[in-house]
Design an enzyme around this catalytic site. Structure first.
Site, PDB file in Angstrom:
ATOM      1  N   LEU A 179       0.830  -1.202   0.000  1.00 41.94           N
ATOM      2  CA  LEU A 179       0.000   0.000   0.000  1.00 41.94           C
ATOM      3  C   LEU A 179       0.861   1.247   0.000  1.00 41.94           C
ATOM      4  CD1 LEU A 179      -2.834  -1.029   2.413  1.00 41.94           C
ATOM      5  CD2 LEU A 179      -2.979  -0.620  -0.038  1.00 41.94           C
ATOM      6  N   ALA A 180       1.892   1.268   0.838  1.00 42.71           N
ATOM      7  CA  ALA A 180       2.712   2.465   0.940  1.00 42.71           C
ATOM      8  C   ALA A 180       3.520   2.678  -0.343  1.00 42.71           C
ATOM      9  CB  ALA A 180       3.631   2.361   2.150  1.00 42.71           C
ATOM     10  N   GLY A 181       4.187   1.647  -0.813  1.00 44.10           N
ATOM     11  CA  GLY A 181       5.057   1.788  -1.983  1.00 44.10           C
ATOM     12  C   GLY A 181       4.282   2.044  -3.261  1.00 44.10           C
ATOM     13  N   SER A 231      -9.802 -12.587  11.341  1.00 41.47           N
ATOM     14  CA  SER A 231     -10.005 -11.151  11.512  1.00 41.47           C
ATOM     15  C   SER A 231     -10.554 -10.811  12.888  1.00 41.47           C
ATOM     16  CB  SER A 231     -10.973 -10.623  10.462  1.00 41.47           C
ATOM     17  OG  SER A 231     -11.342  -9.315  10.815  1.00 41.47           O
ATOM     18  N   ARG A 259      -5.858  -5.216  21.437  1.00 42.18           N
ATOM     19  CA  ARG A 259      -5.118  -6.427  21.070  1.00 42.18           C
ATOM     20  C   ARG A 259      -4.115  -6.884  22.105  1.00 42.18           C
ATOM     21  NH1 ARG A 259      -4.091  -5.126  14.662  1.00 42.18           N
ATOM     22  NH2 ARG A 259      -6.270  -5.390  14.135  1.00 42.18           N
ATOM     23  N   GLU A 279       4.658   0.327   7.079  1.00 42.50           N
ATOM     24  CA  GLU A 279       5.049  -0.435   8.266  1.00 42.50           C
ATOM     25  C   GLU A 279       6.557  -0.365   8.511  1.00 42.50           C
ATOM     26  OE1 GLU A 279       3.216  -4.329   8.502  1.00 42.50           O
ATOM     27  OE2 GLU A 279       4.366  -4.870  10.289  1.00 42.50           O
ATOM     28  N   ARG A 316      -0.470  -0.625  17.834  1.00 38.75           N
ATOM     29  CA  ARG A 316      -1.284  -0.093  16.737  1.00 38.75           C
ATOM     30  C   ARG A 316      -2.733  -0.526  16.899  1.00 38.75           C
ATOM     31  NH1 ARG A 316      -3.382  -2.218  12.250  1.00 38.75           N
ATOM     32  NH2 ARG A 316      -2.148  -4.118  12.171  1.00 38.75           N
ATOM     33  N   LEU A 347      -3.408   0.171   7.348  1.00 39.81           N
ATOM     34  CA  LEU A 347      -3.751   0.456   5.954  1.00 39.81           C
ATOM     35  C   LEU A 347      -3.847   1.971   5.778  1.00 39.81           C
ATOM     36  CD1 LEU A 347      -6.451  -2.309   5.331  1.00 39.81           C
ATOM     37  CD2 LEU A 347      -3.990  -2.416   4.997  1.00 39.81           C
TER      38      LEU A 347
HETATM   39  C1  FAD Z   1      -3.037 -11.109   8.069  1.00 39.19           C
HETATM   40  C2  FAD Z   1      -2.953  -9.616   8.234  1.00 39.19           C
HETATM   41  C3  FAD Z   1      -4.105  -8.862   8.323  1.00 39.19           C
HETATM   42  C4  FAD Z   1      -4.043  -7.476   8.478  1.00 39.19           C
HETATM   43  N1  FAD Z   1      -5.208  -6.768   8.544  1.00 39.19           N
HETATM   44  C5  FAD Z   1      -5.153  -5.418   8.660  1.00 39.19           C
HETATM   45  C6  FAD Z   1      -6.356  -4.650   8.685  1.00 39.19           C
HETATM   46  O1  FAD Z   1      -7.465  -5.177   8.631  1.00 39.19           O
HETATM   47  N2  FAD Z   1      -6.254  -3.306   8.773  1.00 39.19           N
HETATM   48  C7  FAD Z   1      -5.051  -2.676   8.841  1.00 39.19           C
HETATM   49  O2  FAD Z   1      -5.026  -1.450   8.896  1.00 39.19           O
HETATM   50  N3  FAD Z   1      -3.895  -3.387   8.803  1.00 39.19           N
HETATM   51  C8  FAD Z   1      -3.918  -4.728   8.720  1.00 39.19           C
HETATM   52  N4  FAD Z   1      -2.742  -5.448   8.693  1.00 39.19           N
HETATM   53  C9  FAD Z   1      -1.455  -4.738   8.644  1.00 39.19           C
HETATM   54  C10 FAD Z   1      -1.194  -4.222   7.250  1.00 39.19           C
HETATM   55  O3  FAD Z   1      -1.640  -5.142   6.291  1.00 39.19           O
HETATM   56  C11 FAD Z   1       0.270  -3.938   6.969  1.00 39.19           C
HETATM   57  O4  FAD Z   1       0.843  -3.274   8.020  1.00 39.19           O
HETATM   58  C12 FAD Z   1       0.427  -3.082   5.728  1.00 39.19           C
HETATM   59  O5  FAD Z   1      -0.291  -3.614   4.664  1.00 39.19           O
HETATM   60  C13 FAD Z   1       1.874  -2.893   5.355  1.00 39.19           C
HETATM   61  O6  FAD Z   1       1.951  -2.227   4.120  1.00 39.19           O
HETATM   62  P1  FAD Z   1       3.335  -1.742   3.538  1.00 39.19           P
HETATM   63  O7  FAD Z   1       3.038  -1.110   2.240  1.00 39.19           O
HETATM   64  O8  FAD Z   1       4.039  -0.944   4.552  1.00 39.19           O
HETATM   65  O9  FAD Z   1       4.201  -3.067   3.344  1.00 39.19           O
HETATM   66  P2  FAD Z   1       3.947  -4.424   2.532  1.00 39.19           P
HETATM   67  O10 FAD Z   1       2.582  -4.542   2.014  1.00 39.19           O
HETATM   68  O11 FAD Z   1       4.469  -5.511   3.393  1.00 39.19           O
HETATM   69  O12 FAD Z   1       4.858  -4.288   1.279  1.00 39.19           O
HETATM   70  C14 FAD Z   1       6.234  -4.428   1.325  1.00 39.19           C
HETATM   71  C15 FAD Z   1       6.758  -4.338  -0.076  1.00 39.19           C
HETATM   72  O13 FAD Z   1       8.156  -4.218  -0.033  1.00 39.19           O
HETATM   73  C16 FAD Z   1       8.746  -5.146  -0.912  1.00 39.19           C
HETATM   74  N5  FAD Z   1      10.063  -5.467  -0.344  1.00 39.19           N
HETATM   75  C17 FAD Z   1      10.376  -5.773   0.934  1.00 39.19           C
HETATM   76  N6  FAD Z   1      11.696  -5.949   1.047  1.00 39.19           N
HETATM   77  C18 FAD Z   1      12.216  -5.742  -0.168  1.00 39.19           C
HETATM   78  C19 FAD Z   1      13.542  -5.775  -0.680  1.00 39.19           C
HETATM   79  N7  FAD Z   1      14.580  -6.026   0.089  1.00 39.19           N
HETATM   80  N8  FAD Z   1      13.709  -5.527  -2.003  1.00 39.19           N
HETATM   81  C20 FAD Z   1      12.641  -5.252  -2.817  1.00 39.19           C
HETATM   82  N9  FAD Z   1      11.384  -5.195  -2.367  1.00 39.19           N
HETATM   83  C21 FAD Z   1      11.189  -5.439  -1.064  1.00 39.19           C
HETATM   84  C22 FAD Z   1       7.788  -6.279  -1.012  1.00 39.19           C
HETATM   85  O14 FAD Z   1       7.990  -6.952  -2.233  1.00 39.19           O
HETATM   86  C23 FAD Z   1       6.465  -5.533  -0.974  1.00 39.19           C
HETATM   87  O15 FAD Z   1       6.145  -5.073  -2.264  1.00 39.19           O
HETATM   88  C24 FAD Z   1      -2.789  -6.842   8.559  1.00 39.19           C
HETATM   89  C25 FAD Z   1      -1.629  -7.596   8.482  1.00 39.19           C
HETATM   90  C26 FAD Z   1      -1.703  -8.983   8.364  1.00 39.19           C
HETATM   91  C27 FAD Z   1      -0.452  -9.773   8.381  1.00 39.19           C
END
Ligand code: FAD
Ligand code: FES
Lengths: 637, 248
Positions: free
Chosen positions: A43-45, A284, A330, A425, A435, A441
């Site tokens: 989501l962030a990237g 969930s 939590r 994250e 959190r 999200l």
């Molecule tokens: C089962 C589950 C349910 C959840 N439910 C909720 C919810 O209902 N509501 C909520 O708010 N949050 C929820 N969360 C938390 C939330 O999903 C995450 O914190 C959030 O999606 C993280 O997003 P992000 O973009 O920071 O990282 P990520 O989505 O983890 O993306 C990381 C990205 O970095 C890339 N990457 C990592 N390392 C490297 C590297 N060395 N080189 C190249 N690419 C790399 C990966 O390929 C990926 O594209 C949940 C988490 C889990 C595990």
């Protein structure tokens, strides 16, 4: 190392607006001269890459999965918060801000959290316009639910697949920019190091996971949105590929790591079934809206749930937290489950589980209503356990889920390395020590869609950035180090698999740096981790070649970084001699077992500086000021 | 449980592959299919053999990474279940299991059980989006969406992009995948302005990528772990005809 949080002055509700006005802008025609490297497509990237490209920057985006759509964000289930107050139930930006600061146990920055609450409303607008199929009411308006202990209904959701739908929205925006030639996407490509030129982040070294090719990419700024590191515990709810490598490599190059020990253990996961277990599945949190949590009052009770009469059950959350009941936050819900199991009242073959029971809800609302709300989750549970939750209660147990800690960033989301920005994250910014549900999200998308597009322009406009290229010595030197590490991993040819080391590390971390931590246990971990790391570097077996698709090698590199990072986590947990949010030190609790904060001494962010592998890291403190929310004991009684 | 496993091994796209047989002595019924492959890999490494490469990440049936053909069926025997969610209790002691990658010319094998599915990304890039710049959206409740439409759009949007539909189709067609995205957006008011252009470009990219055509075998719907209905294919065909006519 200097920690300047760059929090704008002025009243909290005006900070972001006035800051945006004060940020320098880059002329639209000049933006394409700037190359921005975005690592991560969650989501962030994805939101950052798409938005920066829309603004005109020249963007490269990287992820290790075979498609950006598969980033771990896809797995988020429950929902996303926003202070829309569509329900007219008393929500507001201020209330979301307040709840988040309190939920984080007063260990986050007020200004960041307030901005997050402000931006939350724009995220929903953006996602709805992209076609994210949020739940609707019959009149066509958006539906909401209450989530994770909030007393207002501010959570927007798309069945149990909110993360998937939001990520597909961001992925579609990213795809549009890829098609327009504004983003060059590198799937199956892993960042293995950060390249610094003149003390600034100017590029990355990557490995093409299909061909093994090591390559450098140069840019004017680097944005890392590489997710969390719960997989340091081996078993967690995170996807198998989640790792700390990008963060750790940046930390080694000078980025401070903040609050690494703040980990969230989620209370509602399916318990471990055996040694073969590779990951844990989250059920969930929304299930706690209708399910009642209980254990038998008698220790070691082996009767089936249905044979245990009502008066022999302990609905312990309802008993301990009458006003929040099963919706207690939590961290509390997790610890109380552990307490019950420690007392011998746990259920299931391992005794490590508690019941989550829907029979009352089904009696009240009918099976059909419950099935409409949670059908997909019930099916998932049955697929994994072979048990039918309509007929017998689910068994749940806490599991590592989210890491509040991450690289330290200032208000502009820039780390202590100039030019290195960290989103989602992967940074530490908004959740303090705990959190709230549905806030990750929100934060990931806030960072990517609405913060970095403003703040990165200011950095690029202010800095003198000379031209650099992958043929410069800094890049060549970093590439050399990356190759050496790979060669070393391949040449050890020991007897143990990478997974066996990861499992062992996970056990050490779960036992000593998990749900409850002690001075003694952490010190023990600080002895065991370096020993395991030494064994790893002498006895790991990684077969195959570097110049080929090699999944063992990929894992080996990640586990090698975890083996260094785990020590930092324990140092952080050891020095924080208080309990707060997800960090629970057994020595610091009230008589009835609640976390005891120590605001006098620990009302700060712990930001760590790398001093070498195996050497004690250096602690820097950013003091937290609370001007708007009064510090109080978090009470959910 | 004891199982005999025939696994497809292929070093790279250009090299030829073949099945390799392994006997697994102690498979627990509580293991997932991928955990069973993990165990195989641990044993292979211990014996000095390279582990089997396969894609996986979430292991929760949502990221769409995993995907293997098991005894001739994409994702194996259980309805609406991805390989990562399939558990070994679906099998019996002594059973033989054949595991192979998706077979389709638009999904070349990368290694062993891994294939290259970037053709799916290119289909989305050709039009699977609603063009809305960040920051330009109106208040979310200014675009009411009838609940039935939102639900139908959701059913289509549930696609995880795993490629099982292509693997199941005798023509290796990507109609279900493409139709799911076209319908998700076409059913929503937000998706109307680009509706015709979207279907035309996505269908043409699908053809260019080398996916086959749809001759109504319905195997895709059977194999889809998210149970996406082939009704969306008819819907896309109607949209396509309409858009072609209007384009003249
Ligand atoms: C089962 C589950 C349910 C959840 N439910 C909720 C919810 O209902 N509501 C909520 O708010 N949050 C929820 N969360 C938390 C939330 O999903 C995450 O914190 C959030 O999606 C993280 O997003 P992000 O973009 O920071 O990282 P990520 O989505 O983890 O993306 C990381 C990205 O970095 C890339 N990457 C990592 N390392 C490297 C590297 N060395 N080189 C190249 N690419 C790399 C990966 O390929 C990926 O594209 C949940 C988490 C889990 C595990
Ligand atoms: S691993 Fe994600 S769907 Fe199977």
């Amino acid at each position: 190392m200097e920690l300047n949080s760059k929090i704008p002055s002025g009243p909290i509700q005006d900070k972001w607006d006035s800051h945006k006005f004060n940020l320098k802008l880059i002329n639209p025609a000049n933006k394409r001269k700037y190359q921005v490297i975005v690592v991560g497509s969650g989501l962030a990237g994805a939101s950052a890459a798409a938005t920066l490209a829309e603004l005109g920057y020249d963007v490269k985006c990287f992820c290790f999965q075979d498609s950006p759509r598969r980033a771990h964000s896809i797995a988020a289930q429950g929902g996303i918060n926003a202070a829309k107050n569509y329900q007219n139930d008393g929500d507001s930006i201020y209330r979301l801000f307040y709840d988040t600061v309190k939920g984080g146990d007063f260990r986050s920055r007020e200004a960041n959290v307030y901005r997050l609450a402000q931006i939350s409303v724009n995220i929903i607008d953006q996602a709805a316009a992209q076609g994210v199929p949020f739940a609707r009411e019959y009149g066509g308006m958006l539906a909401n639910r209450s989530f994770g202990g909030a007393q207002v209904s501010r959570t927007f959701y798309a069945r149990g697949q909110t993360g998937q739908q939001l990520l597909l929205g961001a992925y579609s925006a990213l795809s549009r920019m890829i098609a327009a030639g504004k983003v060059k996407m590198y799937p199956r490509t892993e960042m293995l190091d950060l390249v610094m030129v003149d003390g600034k982040a100017r590029g990355i070294v990557t490995r093409d996971l299909t061909t093994g090719k090591i390559e450098s990419h140069a840019g004017h700024a680097v944005v890392m949105a590489t997710g969390g590191y719960s997989t340091v515990f081996y078993l967690s709810t995170n996807a198998m590929g989640c790792n700390v490598t990008a963060n750790w490599r940046a930390h080694r190059k000078g980025a401070a790591f903040a609050n690494p020990c703040y980990t969230q253990i989620h209370p509602t996961c399916i318990p471990v079934s055996g040694d073969h277990q590779s990951k844990l599945t989250l059920m969930s949190e929304s299930l706690r809206n209708d399910g009642r949590i209980w254990v038998p009052k008698k220790k070691g009770d082996t009767r089936a749930a249905k044979d245990i009469p009502e008066n022999e059950r302990d609905y312990y959350l309802e008993r301990l937290y009458p006003s929040f009941g099963n919706l207690a936050p939590r961290d509390l819900a997790s610890r109380r489950a552990k307490d019950m199991c420690d007392l011998g009242q746990g259920v299931g073959a391992t005794g490590l589980g508690v019941y989550l029971d829907f029979s009352d809800a089904m009696k009240r609302d009918g099976e059909a209503t419950i099935s409409e709300k949670y059908g997909n989750l019930f099916d998932m549970y049955e697929r994994i356990t072979g048990e039918n939750p309509y007929r017998q209660p689910m068994r749940i147990f806490p599991a590592p889920h989210y890491t509040m800690g991450g690289l330290w960033v200032d208000y502009n989301l820039m780390s202590t390395i100039p030019g290195l920005h960290v989103l989602g994250e992967a940074n530490f910014s908004d959740h303090g020590a705990n959190r709230l549900g549905a806030s990750a999200l929100m934060q990931g998308l806030a960072d990517g869609y609405f913060v970095i597009p403003y703040t990165i322009g200011d950095y690029l406009a202010r800095e003198e950035l000379k031209d650099v290229s992958p043929s410069d010595s800094e890049f060549i030197e970093t590439e050399k180090q990356v190759r050496q590490k790979i060669d070393r991993l391949l040449s050890i040819d020991g007897t143990r698999t990478v997974d066996s080391f990861h499992r062992e590390l996970g056990r050490i971390m779960w036992n000593h740096c998990g749900m409850a931590r002690t001075d003694k246990g952490l010190k023990e971990a600080l002895v065991k981790i370096p020993e395991l790391r030494d064994e790893f570097w002498n006895n790991v077996r990684v077969l195959g070649e570097g110049s080929d698709l090699n999944q063992s090698l990929e894992k080996a590199g990640r586990v090698a970084d975890f083996l260094e990072f785990a020590e930092l986590m324990c140092h952080d947990a050891l020095t924080r001699a208080e309990s707060c949010g997800g960090h629970f030190r057994e020595e610091h609790q009230t008589e009835d077992g609640e976390a005891k904060r120590n605001d006098e001494e620990y009302s700060h962010v712990s930001a760590w500086e790398f001093t070498g592998v195996g050497s004690t890291p250096k602690l820097h403190k950013e003091n937290l000021e609370f001007e708007n929310v009064k510090l109080a004991t978090r009470s959910y009684k | 449980m004891k199982l005999t496993l025939h696994v497809w091994r292929q070093k790279s796209t250009s090299q030829k592959g073949a099945f390799e047989t392994h006997v697994m002595d102690s498979v627990s019924p509580d293991m997932s299919f991928l955990e069973m492959l993990d165990e195989l890999n641990q044993a292979l490494i211990t014996n000095g053999k390279e582990p089997v490469a396969f894609d996986h990440d979430c292991r929760e049936g949502i990221c769409g990474s995993c995907g293997v053909v098991i005894n001739g069926r994409p994702h194996g025997p259980q309805r609406a279940t991805t390989a990562c969610q399939l558990h070994m209790r679906s099998y019996q002691d002594g059973q033989e299991i054949w595991v192979e990658p998706w077979r389709a010319s638009a999904f070349p094998v990368v290694k062993d059980l891994m294939v290259d599915r970037t053709s799916f990304d290119r289909i989305i890039q050709s039009g699977g989006f609603i063009s809305v710049r960040t920051g330009s959206a109106p208040d979310a409740n200014e675009i009411p969406v009838p609940k039935v439409d939102a639900d139908k759009a959701f059913d289509a949007a549930a696609c995880i992009g795993c490629g099982a539909c292509v693997a199941a189709c005798p023509n290796a067609s990507a109609m279900l995948f493409t139709a799911a995205k076209v319908s998700h957006m076409g059913l929503l008011p937000q998706g109307q302005p680009e509706r015709e252009q979207r279907v035309l470009s996505m269908v043409s990219t699908m053809d260019e990528e080398g996916f086959g055509s749809c001759t109504n075998h319905k195997e895709c719907q059977e194999a889809c772990p998210k149970e996406i209905s082939i009704d969306y294919i008819s819907r896309m065909n109607r949209d396509y005809v309409c858009a072609s006519k209007n384009k003249g």
